[in-house]
Write a protein that holds these residues in place. Structure first.
Motif, PDB file in Angstrom:
ATOM      1  N   HIS A  41      34.919-100.134 -39.480  1.00 17.22           N
ATOM      2  CA  HIS A  41      34.496-100.695 -38.193  1.00 17.22           C
ATOM      3  C   HIS A  41      33.972 -99.607 -37.284  1.00 17.22           C
ATOM      4  N   CYS A  82      40.071 -93.781 -37.994  1.00 18.55           N
ATOM      5  CA  CYS A  82      39.202 -93.961 -36.824  1.00 18.55           C
ATOM      6  C   CYS A  82      39.703 -93.070 -35.689  1.00 18.55           C
ATOM      7  N   HIS A  97      33.392 -98.843 -32.906  1.00 16.50           N
ATOM      8  CA  HIS A  97      33.735 -99.329 -31.573  1.00 16.50           C
ATOM      9  C   HIS A  97      32.476 -99.359 -30.733  1.00 16.50           C
TER      10      HIS A  97
HETATM   11 ZN   LIG Z   1      38.858 -97.916 -34.573  1.00 17.39          ZN
END
Ligand SMILES: [Zn+2]
Ligand SMILES: [Zn+2]
Length: 168
Positions: free
Chosen positions: A147, A135, A149
């Motif tokens: 995921h 990420c 953000h």
């Molecule tokens: Zn992240």
């Protein structure tokens, strides 16, 4: 160091010699990372075919390299199938008709195998083709923890400054 003595084979035009060899591979530096062959020695098949005008060399083996994934830095294993070909003209008058791996009648199989693997490496070595990588926001591995953000909310400190400016 694996080599093959061509003079011992004594091939006549039209003849073919097949030799099962073990080729030792070095570790490869690639994109600033190190990739180690596992195993270091791999079985290879060398086929030498004599034609009237020259000699054709074929080398087949599969290298397996271990090292970090380009995207997530996790373990990556890369299989590199090699089918390399070289040609040596009987009376070469052109650089393109000679192989750089033939020295005094001996074929330098290890050098050839190393170069063939280096040429066959992909642009990026990945743990899997669809590796999600790390990420860019928090650095976590997106393969383990997929995921996203939420968009950054405006900083409350700026909001306070805005309010102060409105009062002036
Ligand atoms: Zn992240
Ligand atoms: Zn990866």
């Amino acid at each position: 160091m694996t080599s093959f003595d061509l003079r011992q084979a004594r091939l006549r035009p039209g003849e073919e010699h097949r030799e099962a060899l073990e080729v030792e591979l070095p570790a490869f530096e690639f994109g600033g990372q190190r990739y180690v062959p596992v195993p270091e020695q791999v079985p290879a098949l060398l086929v030498v075919t004599r034609a009237v005008s020259g000699t054709v060399f074929g080398l087949d083996f599969t290298a397996r390299l271990h090292g970090p994934c380009y995207r997530c830095l996790g373990d990556a294993v890369l299989e590199v199938p090699i089918k390399a070909r070289e040609y040596q003209a009987e009376s070469p008058d052109d650089d393109e008709l000679t192989t750089p791996y033939l020295a005094e009648g001996s074929l330098q199989v290890s050098d050839w195998a190393r170069d063939a693997v280096a040429l066959a490496l992909p642009d990026k070595i990945l743990c899997r083709p669809d590796c999600a990588g790390l990420c860019p926001e928090c650095g976590k591995n997106l393969n383990d923890e997929p995921h996203e953000h939420a968009e950054e909310l405006s900083d409350p400190r700026w909001a306070a400054l805005e309010a102060l400016r409105d009062q002036l």
